[in-house]
Scaffold this motif. Structure first.
Motif, mmCIF file in Angstrom:
data_model
loop_
_atom_site.group_PDB
_atom_site.id
_atom_site.type_symbol
_atom_site.label_atom_id
_atom_site.label_comp_id
_atom_site.label_asym_id
_atom_site.label_seq_id
_atom_site.Cartn_x
_atom_site.Cartn_y
_atom_site.Cartn_z
ATOM 1 N N TYR A 128 0.843 -1.194 0.000
ATOM 2 C CA TYR A 128 0.000 0.000 0.000
ATOM 3 C C TYR A 128 0.882 1.249 0.000
ATOM 4 O O TYR A 128 1.687 1.445 0.915
ATOM 5 C CB TYR A 128 -0.891 -0.043 1.244
ATOM 6 C CG TYR A 128 -1.813 1.142 1.415
ATOM 7 C CD1 TYR A 128 -2.463 1.718 0.327
ATOM 8 C CD2 TYR A 128 -2.053 1.671 2.684
ATOM 9 C CE1 TYR A 128 -3.320 2.785 0.489
ATOM 10 C CE2 TYR A 128 -2.912 2.739 2.866
ATOM 11 C CZ TYR A 128 -3.539 3.294 1.765
ATOM 12 O OH TYR A 128 -4.389 4.361 1.929
ATOM 13 N N ALA A 144 0.507 4.709 0.676
ATOM 14 C CA ALA A 144 -0.491 5.596 1.273
ATOM 15 C C ALA A 144 -0.403 7.022 0.730
ATOM 16 O O ALA A 144 -1.407 7.732 0.663
ATOM 17 C CB ALA A 144 -0.339 5.610 2.790
ATOM 18 N N GLN A 145 0.805 7.441 0.365
ATOM 19 C CA GLN A 145 0.947 8.824 -0.117
ATOM 20 C C GLN A 145 0.242 9.032 -1.448
ATOM 21 O O GLN A 145 -0.344 10.070 -1.705
ATOM 22 C CB GLN A 145 2.422 9.174 -0.249
ATOM 23 C CG GLN A 145 3.099 9.245 1.114
ATOM 24 C CD GLN A 145 4.404 9.992 1.062
ATOM 25 O OE1 GLN A 145 4.695 10.688 0.104
ATOM 26 N NE2 GLN A 145 5.184 9.859 2.109
ATOM 27 N N LEU A 174 -2.041 6.743 -2.644
ATOM 28 C CA LEU A 174 -3.262 5.935 -2.614
ATOM 29 C C LEU A 174 -3.275 4.876 -3.715
ATOM 30 O O LEU A 174 -4.198 4.804 -4.533
ATOM 31 C CB LEU A 174 -4.503 6.824 -2.699
ATOM 32 C CG LEU A 174 -4.705 7.809 -1.553
ATOM 33 C CD1 LEU A 174 -6.039 8.526 -1.700
ATOM 34 C CD2 LEU A 174 -4.683 7.108 -0.200
ATOM 35 N N GLN A 187 -6.134 14.221 -1.324
ATOM 36 C CA GLN A 187 -5.391 13.484 -0.311
ATOM 37 C C GLN A 187 -3.959 13.999 -0.285
ATOM 38 O O GLN A 187 -3.422 14.424 -1.308
ATOM 39 C CB GLN A 187 -5.424 11.979 -0.550
ATOM 40 C CG GLN A 187 -4.594 11.442 -1.672
ATOM 41 C CD GLN A 187 -5.337 11.454 -2.998
ATOM 42 O OE1 GLN A 187 -6.568 11.492 -3.008
ATOM 43 N NE2 GLN A 187 -4.621 11.469 -4.093
ATOM 44 N N THR A 218 -0.056 13.835 2.243
ATOM 45 C CA THR A 218 0.702 13.446 3.437
ATOM 46 C C THR A 218 1.228 14.724 4.090
ATOM 47 O O THR A 218 1.841 15.560 3.422
ATOM 48 C CB THR A 218 1.870 12.527 3.060
ATOM 49 O OG1 THR A 218 1.327 11.364 2.419
ATOM 50 C CG2 THR A 218 2.663 12.106 4.283
ATOM 51 N N ASP A 262 -3.074 6.794 6.657
ATOM 52 C CA ASP A 262 -1.857 6.089 7.084
ATOM 53 C C ASP A 262 -1.005 7.060 7.899
ATOM 54 O O ASP A 262 -1.232 8.277 7.876
ATOM 55 C CB ASP A 262 -1.080 5.598 5.853
ATOM 56 C CG ASP A 262 -0.129 4.464 6.202
ATOM 57 O OD1 ASP A 262 -0.309 3.854 7.269
ATOM 58 O OD2 ASP A 262 0.790 4.205 5.410
ATOM 59 N N THR A 267 -1.040 10.578 6.478
ATOM 60 C CA THR A 267 -1.716 10.836 5.206
ATOM 61 C C THR A 267 -3.218 10.913 5.444
ATOM 62 O O THR A 267 -3.774 10.081 6.168
ATOM 63 C CB THR A 267 -1.406 9.709 4.197
ATOM 64 O OG1 THR A 267 0.010 9.595 4.095
ATOM 65 C CG2 THR A 267 -1.990 10.009 2.833
#
Lengths: 173, 692
Positions: free
Chosen positions: A81, A83-84, A86, B549, B551, B634, B645
């Protein structure tokens, strides 16, 4: 206390006020029916997806590049995954068409070394809580020529479905 | 001991339902009031026994009797009392028993309240409702028994209601340590009340169905069955509406995708009876007012209950793949057989009565712009929506499997293409129909009545454009939706001002007087207004949703839709009362540099739950204008790096959906609990009958 009347009511067969404009209703109704049928046919053309197994997807080249719906058992060790950005990558194993016990079918699929496996790539998707080892994934997307399935929709089975387990006997009980 | 009481009471309730079924039919056939009376008493007994069975199951859940397999599978020692109680409907077996209890309660209530006024219908009302109850209890007893217990027999673990030969009960410690706990997704207040609302809505439609079937079976095809069941139908419709809205709210809060409706087959299965039920509530007025659409209304009421049973079958049998569906179960075939049998018998009864000329309409449609014609058009659109959604959810997979040897499913694109024009047609009719008159209306007169609401709708659109909305689809959508709302407001306003002028009442007094005098009309306008508000919310949140989205490190911010979302800190490993471990981020929402609200999106981990044991909990800043909906995706917490994130959605007007739901509830309550249960026409015909 009220008395019960069992006799059936006399029904009048008289019918009043037959409409002279009845054809308008038929024409209007017919047009409406045509419009609805057109909508449903057009929608079916736009939204229809073959729901196939991983084996069927991998053995029929005509499915490459075509939007299809597939299902498989998630191999938890393969989940990566980012996450940054997606982005989720994982592998699913082929499941049989029919089974009695979902949990067992998922377990067998993931642990069967001969079962077909498919790499899945999903973008712009927060990792769902249910994306775990031996979960059932239902995916809509396309198989690329590189053998990776790019999913646009990821559905995972609710854990309440895993009811088949029973308390195991411990030693000495 | 609890399990024995539960099994006994459920079985005795099953026997009572069968007894009531046989005695009511026997009583009707032999015209024996004693037998029908005995059947009625058995209905009450069945209700009391089922109430006892459900209470016993709740006690078992609260007292943690984990030898009962249902208790073991839906609870564990760390669960709070509230969710322990609501676990009664947390899974298949318990929810089936709870469903049966509600069914018995509705049946007992309908028989109790209508016993004196509708004696001729009663035997058949009892027969139909008890046949349905007996079927569901059959499932509970023989296939999904919530009182099954675990037994060790040799090396095997058995799950049975009766004690098996050589069976040894597992130790308490083993059971407590291994108990599953309620699915984390279901530990939400909305989920605690959403299923009961939905079940009340589903089961509530049993009453109008049973009365309609009783009318067909007894030959009393007057409006008696409609008058007797109108409030029940409205109450069922209210519960079903509430269930749908609460289900949407649960999905919005819990599933973490920023939406509330995904055209999932299970969501659709609950929506289908609502569509047909709404059509029925409209068309039944035409039968009361004009003596028309008798056959059509019968088909609609059967269609509603049939959709309830089919939806239940589809959801609980494993027929469809859905995040919401229950575990694959053996109840599939019996449920399908029951649905098929009930539908065939009902349709046959209608056709039989129709062939005898007993369902003939008393008037014909005279004018295409009359209110009854527009109501019929509205009905047709509801039915078209029903067919389109049924085809997309169930028809296409079933037909393709049967005839094409392939499984073809329809994705959300299908629903997004097919349903908007039909919903638009419904809103247009919702606006026009109240402006027309019964019998006949000319186009010119209709145009005159619509003039003021049209001007108001146009003025609303100009305001929207001045506020910066220029998307043509949005303007067309809002134009149609607000027109329907303005009609409801304007018609109420006109009547209200007439009372103010004529009676000298103040506007509030006049409003309540209107609701008292004609609750169906003005309660109906309130419902239309609620639906308009919901429509505005759906359009806003669908067409104008924004997402991003990013981070962030502590102190950093992201921008979306004019808002600034700042990441302020992170608290890992917080332990709550029920044992869950929470990782919580702190965000601050700002606009123009001004702090508006602190949000705490988090990720929960349930250490005592097997398999699926994490849950992302969204946090949002809610106003009527929009929702700033944040998810913790996350995080990385090291001595050198503290980054997290987030995914953030801005959903404009989404809260109008829930507020519109409140208006809809108020309107339905006003229309349901009114003194006016008998329309003027029926009162007159009764008086004529009494003096004849």
């Amino acid at each position: 206390m009220a008395e019960i009347t069992w006799e059936k009511r006399q029904v009048s067969s008289e019918r009043r006020g037959v409409s002279p404009d009845r054809w308008k209703f038929f024409v209007g109704g017919g047009l409406m029916l045509l419009a609805v049928v057109y909508l449903i046919v057009a929608g079916t053309g736009a939204g229809a997806r073959y729901f196939i197994t991983i084996d069927e997807l991998l053995t029929n080249p005509e499915y490459v590049g075509q939007t299809v719906r597939i299902t498989g058992a998630v191999d938890g060790d393969t989940i990566v995954y980012d996450a940054q950005n997606l982005v989720i990558d994982f592998t699913i194993a082929n499941m049989p068409d029919a089974f009695d016990d979902l949990a067992l079918a998922l377990h067998n699929a993931v642990n069967d070394p001969t079962a077909s496996r498919l790499s899945v790539h999903v973008e712009n998707q927060v990792k769902p809580d249910l994306l775990q080892h031996e979960a059932q994934a239902i995916l809509t997307g396309t198989l690329g020529t590189d053998g990776v399935f790019r999913a646009t929709e990821l559905l995972l089975k609710c854990p309440s479905r895993y009811e088949e387990s029973v308390p195991a006997q411990a030693e000495g009980v | 001991m609890l399990a024995e009481i539960g099994v006994s009471t459920t079985f005795l309730a099953f026997v009572a339902a069968l007894y009531a079924l046989v005695m009511s039919l026997w009583g009707a056939r032999t015209r024996s009031e004693g037998k029908v009376l005995s059947a009625r008493n058995a209905v009450f007994v069945a209700f009391v026994l089922l109430l006892a069975a459900c209470v016993v199951l709740v006690i078992a859940l609260v007292r943690e009797d984990y030898q009962i397999s249902y208790v073991w599978s839906v609870s564990n020692p760390s669960m709070p009392l509230f969710f322990r109680i609501t676990a009664l409907w947390g899974s298949q077996a318990g929810s089936l028993l709870f469903w049966s209890l509600l069914l018995a309660a509705f049946a007992a209530g309908a028989v109790w309240l209508n016993w004196h006024n509708n004696r001729r219908l009663m035997p058949y009302v009892i027969a139909y409702s008890m046949a349905t109850l007996a079927f569901f209890l059959f499932l509970s007893i023989f296939i999904e028994n919530p009182f099954n217990r675990y037994w060790f027999v040799g090396q095997e673990t058995l799950e049975t209601a009766l004690i098996p030969a050589g069976g040894v009960a597992p130790s308490d410690a083993l059971l407590r340590d291994s108990a599953n706990g309620l699915n984390p997704l279901l530990r939400h207040f909305g989920m605690a009340i959403h299923p009961p609302m939905l079940y009340l809505g589903f089961v509530g439609f049993l009453v109008p169905f049973a009365f309609a079937m009783a009318a067909l079976a007894s030959g009393d095809l007057s409006t008696n069955w409609i008058r007797a069941s109108r409030r029940w139908a409205l109450a069922a419709w209210l519960f079903l509406s509430l269930g749908l809205i609460l289900g949407g709210r649960w999905a919005y809060d819990v599933l973490g995708w920023g939406g509330y409706w995904g055209w999932d087959p299970v969501e659709n299965a609950a929506f289908l009876p609502w569509l047909i039920g709404t059509a029925f509530l409209h068309s039944v007025m035409i039968q009361e007012k004009r003596g028309m659409l008798k056959t059509w209304n019968m088909f609609l009421v059967i269609g509603t209950f049939s959709a309830v049973i089919f939806g239940t079958f589809a959801t609980r049998s494993g027929l469809v793949e859905s995040v919401h569906s229950f575990a694959r179960s053996e109840i599939g075939f019996p449920m399908f057989a029951f649905w098929f049998g009930m539908t065939i018998i009902s349709v046959w009864l209608i056709l039989w009565r129709r062939s005898r000329g007993e369902l003939r309409d008393e008037h014909a449609f005279a004018n295409i712009f009359s209110r009854e014609s527009l109501f019929v058009l509205n009905n047709l659109v509801f039915v078209a929506l029903f067919i389109a959604i049924f085809w997309g959810s169930f028809g296409s997979p079933i037909v393709s499997e049967l005839f094409l040897n392939a499984n073809i499913t329809l994705g959300t694109e299908y629903f997004q293409l097919v349903t908007p024009p039909l919903f638009a047609a419904l809103f247009i009719l919702m606006g026009i129909a109240p402006l027309s008159a019964w019998g006949a209306t000319s186009l010119r007169r209709l145009g005159r009545s619509a003039l003021v609401p049209l001007v108001l709708a146009l003025a609303s659109l100009i305001v929207f454009v001045l506020m910066g909305m220029t998307m043509p689809v949005a303007l067309i959508g809002y134009g149609i939706v607000v027109f329907a709302g303005w009609v409801a407001i304007y018609e109420t306003y006109r009547a209200l001002m007439a009372r103010v002028r004529q009676q000298g009442e103040n506007p509030i007094q006049a409003f309540f007087a209107l609701l008292r005098r004609n609750p169906r009309r003005y309660g109906g306008y309130l419902i239309h207004l609620g639906v308009t508000v919901i429509g505005i919310g759906v359009l806003g949140s669908t067409l104008f949703q924004q997402e991003t989205q990013q981070t962030l490190r502590v102190g950093q911010s992201m921008e979306i839709a004019g808002y600034t979302v700042r990441y302020d800190g992170f608290a890992a490993g917080q332990i709550s009362e029920d044992g869950r471990v929470m990782d919580i981020a702190t965000l601050t929402v700002l606009r123009d540099g001004q702090e508006l609200q602190t949000l705490r999106p988090r990720r929960d981990f349930f250490p005592n739950v097997q398999d699926m044991n994490t849950m992302t909990i969204a946090a949002s800043r809610s106003t009527l204008q929009d929702d700033v909906y944040t998810l913790l995706v996350d995080w990385e917490m090291t001595p050198t790096e503290e980054a997290a994130t987030f995914k953030v959605y801005v959903n404009p007007l989404v809260n109008l959906i829930w507020w519109g739901g409140f208006v809809l509830i108020a309107g339905t309550l006003a229309a349901t609990w009114s003194g006016d249960t008998l329309p003027a026409r029926s009162r007159k015909s009764l008086m004529v009958g009494a003096t004849a």
